[in-house]
Design a protein around this motif. Structure first.
Motif, PDB file in Angstrom:
ATOM      1  N   ILE A   1       0.857  -1.179   0.000  1.00  0.00           N
ATOM      2  CA  ILE A   1       0.000   0.000   0.000  1.00  0.00           C
ATOM      3  C   ILE A   1       0.900   1.238   0.000  1.00  0.00           C
ATOM      4  O   ILE A   1       2.014   1.194   0.528  1.00  0.00           O
ATOM      5  CB  ILE A   1      -0.978  -0.029   1.193  1.00  0.00           C
ATOM      6  CG1 ILE A   1      -2.141   0.946   0.978  1.00  0.00           C
ATOM      7  CG2 ILE A   1      -0.267   0.179   2.512  1.00  0.00           C
ATOM      8  CD1 ILE A   1      -3.313   0.705   1.927  1.00  0.00           C
TER       9      ILE A   1
ATOM     10  N   THR B   1      -1.755   0.780   8.093  1.00  0.00           N
ATOM     11  CA  THR B   1      -2.129   1.592   6.929  1.00  0.00           C
ATOM     12  C   THR B   1      -2.115   3.073   7.277  1.00  0.00           C
ATOM     13  O   THR B   1      -1.564   3.892   6.537  1.00  0.00           O
ATOM     14  CB  THR B   1      -3.525   1.178   6.424  1.00  0.00           C
ATOM     15  OG1 THR B   1      -3.468  -0.184   6.005  1.00  0.00           O
ATOM     16  CG2 THR B   1      -3.988   2.051   5.275  1.00  0.00           C
TER      17      THR B   1
ATOM     18  N   LEU C   1      -7.753   2.096   2.463  1.00  0.00           N
ATOM     19  CA  LEU C   1      -8.088   0.776   2.991  1.00  0.00           C
ATOM     20  C   LEU C   1      -9.511   0.807   3.532  1.00  0.00           C
ATOM     21  O   LEU C   1      -9.875   1.707   4.287  1.00  0.00           O
ATOM     22  CB  LEU C   1      -7.144   0.389   4.138  1.00  0.00           C
ATOM     23  CG  LEU C   1      -7.490  -0.907   4.874  1.00  0.00           C
ATOM     24  CD1 LEU C   1      -7.108  -2.120   4.030  1.00  0.00           C
ATOM     25  CD2 LEU C   1      -6.802  -0.962   6.236  1.00  0.00           C
TER      26      LEU C   1
END
Length: 182
Positions: A73, A98, A79
């Motif tokens: 990512i 994240t 997300l």
């Protein structure tokens, strides 16, 4: 005894408490994202995967966390983390990781006070019963998190409809991306 009317009433009660404006905002956030990553475990994970599949049909670049072809990512990515309780360890950890990487996190949960919600930039609060049957949860005749899963599926399909309108994707466009290896 027919359970279907009761189940439908439960679903209608939950969905009636979710703001359409919030769904529109989430669809817009998905549209702005460079890439979309999705995570969930168990049945929530199955709802998450169905959401990822539909977003792919609508032209989004989308990945399911944990699959072998999921890339790292990066900035500009988003997300969507699904957990009825908001306490599923792998989902919470992924959301925290994240966010630490500077990416947006959307939590989909029944518990806006949960660890998952705390790690999120945006929360889709789905006020349904979970397997824990906490005091503040809606009552349900259904086992475990069935009501949450049913409502999440419908909410995700609603977000996809809004996403398709934002991106001007019609049925024919989506059908071109549907699997042809079946």
């Amino acid at each position: 005894m027919s359970f279907i009317p009761t189940i439908l009433k439960e679903v209608e009660t939950v969905l009636g408490k979710v703001s359409e404006e919030q769904l529109q905002e989430l669809a817009a956030n998905l549209q702005k994202a460079k890439r979309i990553f999705i995570i969930g475990e168990g049945r929530s994970g199955l709802m998450a995967k169905s959401f990822a599949m539909r977003l792919m049909h609508l032209g989004a670049t989308v990945f399911v966390v944990g699959e072998t072809i999921t890339p790292s990512i990066a900035e500009g990515d988003l997300l969507v983390a699904v957990s009825g309780s908001g306490t599923t360890k792998s989902v919470v950890w992924t959301a925290e990781k994240t966010k630490s990487l500077g990416c947006e996190v959307v939590a989909v949960t029944t518990n806006p006070e949960s660890a998952l919600a705390g790690a999120a930039n945006h929360i889709l609060h789905v006020p349904a019963a979970t397997k824990y049957r906490r005091e503040n949860e809606l009552q349900s005749i259904q086992p475990l998190g069935s009501l949450f899963d049913q409502c999440v599926h419908i909410l995700f399909d609603t977000i996809c409809l809004l996403f398709s309108q934002l991106n001007e994707v019609d049925h024919a466009d989506a059908f071109k991306r549907h699997s042809n290896l079946e």
